[in-house]
Enzyme design. Structure first.
Site, PDB file in Angstrom:
ATOM      1  N   CYS A   1     -10.472  -3.456  -4.521  1.00  0.00           N
ATOM      2  CA  CYS A   1      -9.403  -4.385  -4.915  1.00  0.00           C
ATOM      3  C   CYS A   1      -9.985  -5.675  -5.486  1.00  0.00           C
ATOM      4  O   CYS A   1      -9.462  -6.240  -6.446  1.00  0.00           O
ATOM      5  CB  CYS A   1      -8.495  -4.693  -3.736  1.00  0.00           C
ATOM      6  SG  CYS A   1      -7.391  -3.314  -3.362  1.00  0.00           S
TER       7      CYS A   1
ATOM      8  N   CYS B   1     -10.290  -5.164   0.159  1.00  0.00           N
ATOM      9  CA  CYS B   1     -11.446  -4.269   0.089  1.00  0.00           C
ATOM     10  C   CYS B   1     -12.205  -4.514  -1.215  1.00  0.00           C
ATOM     11  O   CYS B   1     -11.709  -5.172  -2.136  1.00  0.00           O
ATOM     12  CB  CYS B   1     -11.000  -2.808   0.193  1.00  0.00           C
ATOM     13  SG  CYS B   1     -10.281  -2.137  -1.319  1.00  0.00           S
TER      14      CYS B   1
ATOM     15  N   GLU C   1      -2.986  -4.611  -3.055  1.00  0.00           N
ATOM     16  CA  GLU C   1      -3.461  -5.528  -4.098  1.00  0.00           C
ATOM     17  C   GLU C   1      -3.441  -4.847  -5.460  1.00  0.00           C
ATOM     18  O   GLU C   1      -3.052  -5.435  -6.470  1.00  0.00           O
ATOM     19  CB  GLU C   1      -4.888  -5.983  -3.786  1.00  0.00           C
ATOM     20  CG  GLU C   1      -5.021  -6.833  -2.525  1.00  0.00           C
ATOM     21  CD  GLU C   1      -5.277  -6.012  -1.263  1.00  0.00           C
ATOM     22  OE1 GLU C   1      -4.780  -4.865  -1.193  1.00  0.00           O
ATOM     23  OE2 GLU C   1      -5.945  -6.521  -0.356  1.00  0.00           O
TER      24      GLU C   1
ATOM     25  N   CYS D   1      -4.171   0.690  -2.381  1.00  0.00           N
ATOM     26  CA  CYS D   1      -3.985  -0.569  -1.652  1.00  0.00           C
ATOM     27  C   CYS D   1      -2.892  -1.425  -2.291  1.00  0.00           C
ATOM     28  O   CYS D   1      -2.588  -1.299  -3.482  1.00  0.00           O
ATOM     29  CB  CYS D   1      -5.275  -1.382  -1.672  1.00  0.00           C
ATOM     30  SG  CYS D   1      -6.654  -0.665  -0.783  1.00  0.00           S
TER      31      CYS D   1
ATOM     32  N   ASN E   1       0.834  -1.207   0.000  1.00  0.00           N
ATOM     33  CA  ASN E   1       0.000   0.000   0.000  1.00  0.00           C
ATOM     34  C   ASN E   1       0.869   1.257   0.000  1.00  0.00           C
ATOM     35  O   ASN E   1       1.899   1.316   0.674  1.00  0.00           O
ATOM     36  CB  ASN E   1      -1.022  -0.010   1.139  1.00  0.00           C
ATOM     37  CG  ASN E   1      -0.421  -0.195   2.515  1.00  0.00           C
ATOM     38  OD1 ASN E   1       0.598  -0.848   2.675  1.00  0.00           O
ATOM     39  ND2 ASN E   1      -1.065   0.359   3.517  1.00  0.00           N
TER      40      ASN E   1
END
Ligand code: THU
Length: 164
Positions: free
Chosen positions: A117, A114, A77, A75, A64
Site C-alpha cells: 500500500c 503495509c 488503502e 487492502c 479492505n
C-alpha cells in the site's frame, strides 16, 4: 575500501487525540473510521477503512475487500486510491489521507499501511506532483501526522527507475 555511514531522520507529529486535528483533518479521519463499516473481511475479521480528502472538499473512501482465494483480496488503502482513480479520472488533487482499523464491532486500533500500500500511495503522490499528508492511528493510541506518504517508504522504487 571506503564506506560512508548515513542516518535517516523522519519528522512527523504525534497528536494525543482527535480533538487536536484541524477541521479538514477531522473530516478525513472520521471518514476513514466510517469506511471500516464497509469492509468485507469475513476471513480476517479485521476491518480497515481509508479515506481521501480532495482539493474540492469531497471525500472518497475505501475499505479492505477480502476473498476466499486470500491473495485476491485488497487492502483499504489500495481500494481507496484505485477506486478514486477509476471512478473519477482527472480528480482534484488528494490533499489528505487517513486510515483506520478495528476488529468487527470492536474498538479502533493501530492502522499502519503495509508495504504494498505504501508503494501505491507513493505513486498517487508522484502522479499528482503534490505531497499527500497522512494521518495514522499509532500503536500507542495517538495520531501520527506525516507531511508526505513518501516519508513512509524511503529508498522506494519509482517510475524514474524504469528504463524507457
Ligand atoms: N489490511 C488493510 O486493509 N490495510 C493494511 O494496511 C493492512 C491490512 C487488510 C488486509 C486484510 O483484509 C486484513 O487487513 C488483514 O490483513
Amino acid at each position: 575500501m571506503a564506506q560512508t555511514e548515513h542516518t535517516l531522520a523522519l519528522a512527523y507529529t504525534e497528536l494525543t487525540s482527535a480533538a487536536d486535528l484541524t477541521p479538514a483533518e477531522a473530516q478525513v479521519w472520521e471518514a476513514a473510521r466510517a469506511a471500516t463499516a464497509h469492509a468485507y473481511a469475513p476471513y480476517s475479521g479485521f476491518w480497515v477503512g481509508a479515506a481521501l480528502l480532495l482539493a474540492d472538499g469531497t471525500l472518497f473512501a475505501g475499505s479492505n475487500q477480502e476473498n476466499a482465494a486470500y491473495p485476491s483480496g485488497l487492502c483499504a488503502e489500495r481500494t481507496a486510491l484505485f477506486g478514486l482513480s477509476a471512478a473519477r479520472p482527472g480528480h482534484p488533487a488528494i490533499v489528505g489521507m487517513a486510515v483506520a482499523a478495528r476488529p468487527a464491532n470492536g474498538l479502533f486500533g493501530p492502522a499502519l499501511p503495509c508495504g504494498a500500500c505504501r508503494q501505491v500511495m507513493l505513486e498517487a503522490e508522484s502522479r499528482q506532483l503534490r505531497a499527500i499528508p497522512l494521518l495514522l492511528p499509532s500503536r500507542q493510541g495517538t495520531i501520527l501526522r506525516f507531511a508526505s506518504v513518501a516519508d513512509l517508504l524511503p529508498f522506494h522504487f519509482r517510475a524514474d527507475d524504469l528504463p524507457v
